[in-house]
Design an enzyme around this catalytic site. Structure first.
Site, PDB file in Angstrom:
ATOM      1  N   ASP A 154       0.814  -1.219   0.000  1.00 30.07           N
ATOM      2  CA  ASP A 154       0.000   0.000   0.000  1.00 30.07           C
ATOM      3  C   ASP A 154       0.849   1.273   0.000  1.00 30.07           C
ATOM      4  OD1 ASP A 154      -2.142  -1.850   0.441  1.00 30.07           O
ATOM      5  OD2 ASP A 154      -1.891  -1.666   2.604  1.00 30.07           O
TER       6      ASP A 154
ATOM      7  N   GLU B 224     -11.437  -0.124  -3.184  1.00 32.74           N
ATOM      8  CA  GLU B 224     -10.604   0.396  -2.091  1.00 32.74           C
ATOM      9  C   GLU B 224      -9.394   1.108  -2.698  1.00 32.74           C
ATOM     10  OE1 GLU B 224      -9.386  -3.043   0.198  1.00 32.74           O
ATOM     11  OE2 GLU B 224      -8.126  -3.830  -1.413  1.00 32.74           O
TER      12      GLU B 224
HETATM   13  O1  FUB Z   1      -3.140  -3.607   3.592  1.00 31.60           O
HETATM   14  C1  FUB Z   1      -4.443  -3.940   4.046  1.00 31.60           C
HETATM   15  C2  FUB Z   1      -5.445  -3.704   2.971  1.00 31.60           C
HETATM   16  O2  FUB Z   1      -5.116  -4.462   1.825  1.00 31.60           O
HETATM   17  C3  FUB Z   1      -5.511  -2.287   2.473  1.00 31.60           C
HETATM   18  O3  FUB Z   1      -6.233  -1.435   3.311  1.00 31.60           O
HETATM   19  C4  FUB Z   1      -6.133  -2.488   1.149  1.00 31.60           C
HETATM   20  O4  FUB Z   1      -6.055  -1.395   0.292  1.00 31.60           O
HETATM   21  C5  FUB Z   1      -5.406  -3.701   0.640  1.00 31.60           C
HETATM   22  O5  FUB Z   1      -4.195  -3.394   0.016  1.00 31.60           O
END
Ligand code: FUB
Length: 326
Positions: A19, A226
């Site tokens: 991320d 997301e």
């Molecule tokens: O790293 C945890 C979660 O996985 C993140 O919040 C999402 O975007 C995904 O990458």
């Protein structure tokens, strides 16, 4: 085109990272990633395998230099309101300070977004006593506009709990939008000057298709899931994001920071691993995508590694789709 020596390779190998939110501060590149734990946990659809406990800031003098791990910048045990799962962070420089903006579960198991500050871009960061009032869900991305206003884009489906807030308060049994229903977009809010609260009520952003209709929940190849990111190009606002279940990074464009955004295309095809999450950054007049995959762990979804690659944008602002292993 010739690749740089670090391009499309894990930037660090001694810890798992994901991320990546990348920024240039004082001429140096700083990367604010999640720090994946080296734990053997089963995968589930609620993200229970992502049990991160702290943040490390990475830095590079330039795109060809070694990537340095600057150690623990903030740990979950330092934050009074956090119980677990410190997920994808971002950072911003404002009023002479660096702010780390991060999501984590509160003591009731609800994802909230908190802020911590430091005199240094690598921390250590001192957290505010509580999460930002009115914040929820995950994946904060902070955007500083040319006029000095600071916006926050955030939200993630499934384990990120975004659907559970559709009524305005938390309901863990809330039905997910499906079929022809309007897909949820990311949330949008504006920070106050000292980064202690929102000055506007968060609102859910709309992403339109080519006919001007909101994307539908069933349109999993294009709808928001997301990992939002916002960059500006030729005066237009570019919202890029992960489609989650279909594993693309896509983008949509607007004339205003709060949309509506119109879907334009794909930034990147799927990577190794379930998740895909990125940031887009201009460095010395060229554009770069910072992203992650699970190559370093041989495909484990919660042991990821951050990478970067060149992003080509044509003069009309169209982004060329990246095939990450070509
Ligand atoms: O790293 C945890 C979660 O996985 C993140 O919040 C999402 O975007 C995904 O990458």
């Amino acid at each position: 085109m010739m690749r740089r020596s670090n391009e499309r390779k894990p930037l660090v190998k001694h810890i798992y990272t994901a991320d990546p939110s990348a920024h240039v501060f004082n001429g140096k590149i700083y990367i604010y990633p999640s720090h994946d734990e080296d734990l053997d946990l089963p995968d589930d659809d609620d993200g229970g395998q992502y049990m991160m406990v702290d943040y490390h800031v990475l830095s590079m003098d330039d795109l060809d230099s070694e990537c340095i791990d600057n150690g623990v910048a903030l740990s979950f045990s330092d934050v009074p309101w956090v119980s677990k799962q410190m997920w994808a962070p971002d950072a911003v420089y404002k009023n002479g300070k660096y702010y780390l903006v991060f999501p984590a579960k509160d003591k009731d198991g609800i994802f909230r977004i908190g802020v911590a500050s430091s005199e240094s871009p690598v921390g250590p960061f001192v957290p505010q006593d509580n999460y930002i009032e009115g914040s929820y869900s995950v994946d904060p991305a902070v955007f500083s506009d040319d006029d000095g206003r600071t916006y926050l884009y955030y939200g993630g489906l499934w384990g990120g709990q975004l659907e559970m807030w559709q009524s305005g308060s938390f309901n863990k049994d809330e039905k997910r939008p499906e079929g022809d229903e309007r897909a949820l977009g990311p949330m949008f809010a504006e920070f106050n000057d000292d980064m202690t609260g929102f000055i506007s009520k968060p609102k859910n952003l709309t992403i339109l298709d080519e006919r001007g209709e909101p994307l539908k929940a069933s349109d999993e190849e294009r709808r928001y899931f997301e990992g939002p990111w916002l960059h500006k190009f030729n005066g237009k606002y570019y919202l890029s994001y992960s489609t989650g279940s279909t594993h693309y990074i896509c983008y949509a464009v607007s004339d205003t920071p709060d949309g509506p955004f119109t879907y334009k295309g794909r930034v990147m095809e799927p990577v190794i691993g379930w998740t895909t999450h990125h940031s887009i950054l201009e460095i010395n007049g060229e554009w770069y995508l910072f992203y992650h995959d699970s190559e370093l762990s041989g495909g484990n979804n919660h042991k990821r590694c951050v990478k970067y690659t060149r992003l080509n944008i044509d003069s009309d602002g169209n982004i060329e789709t990246i095939k990450p292993y070509d």
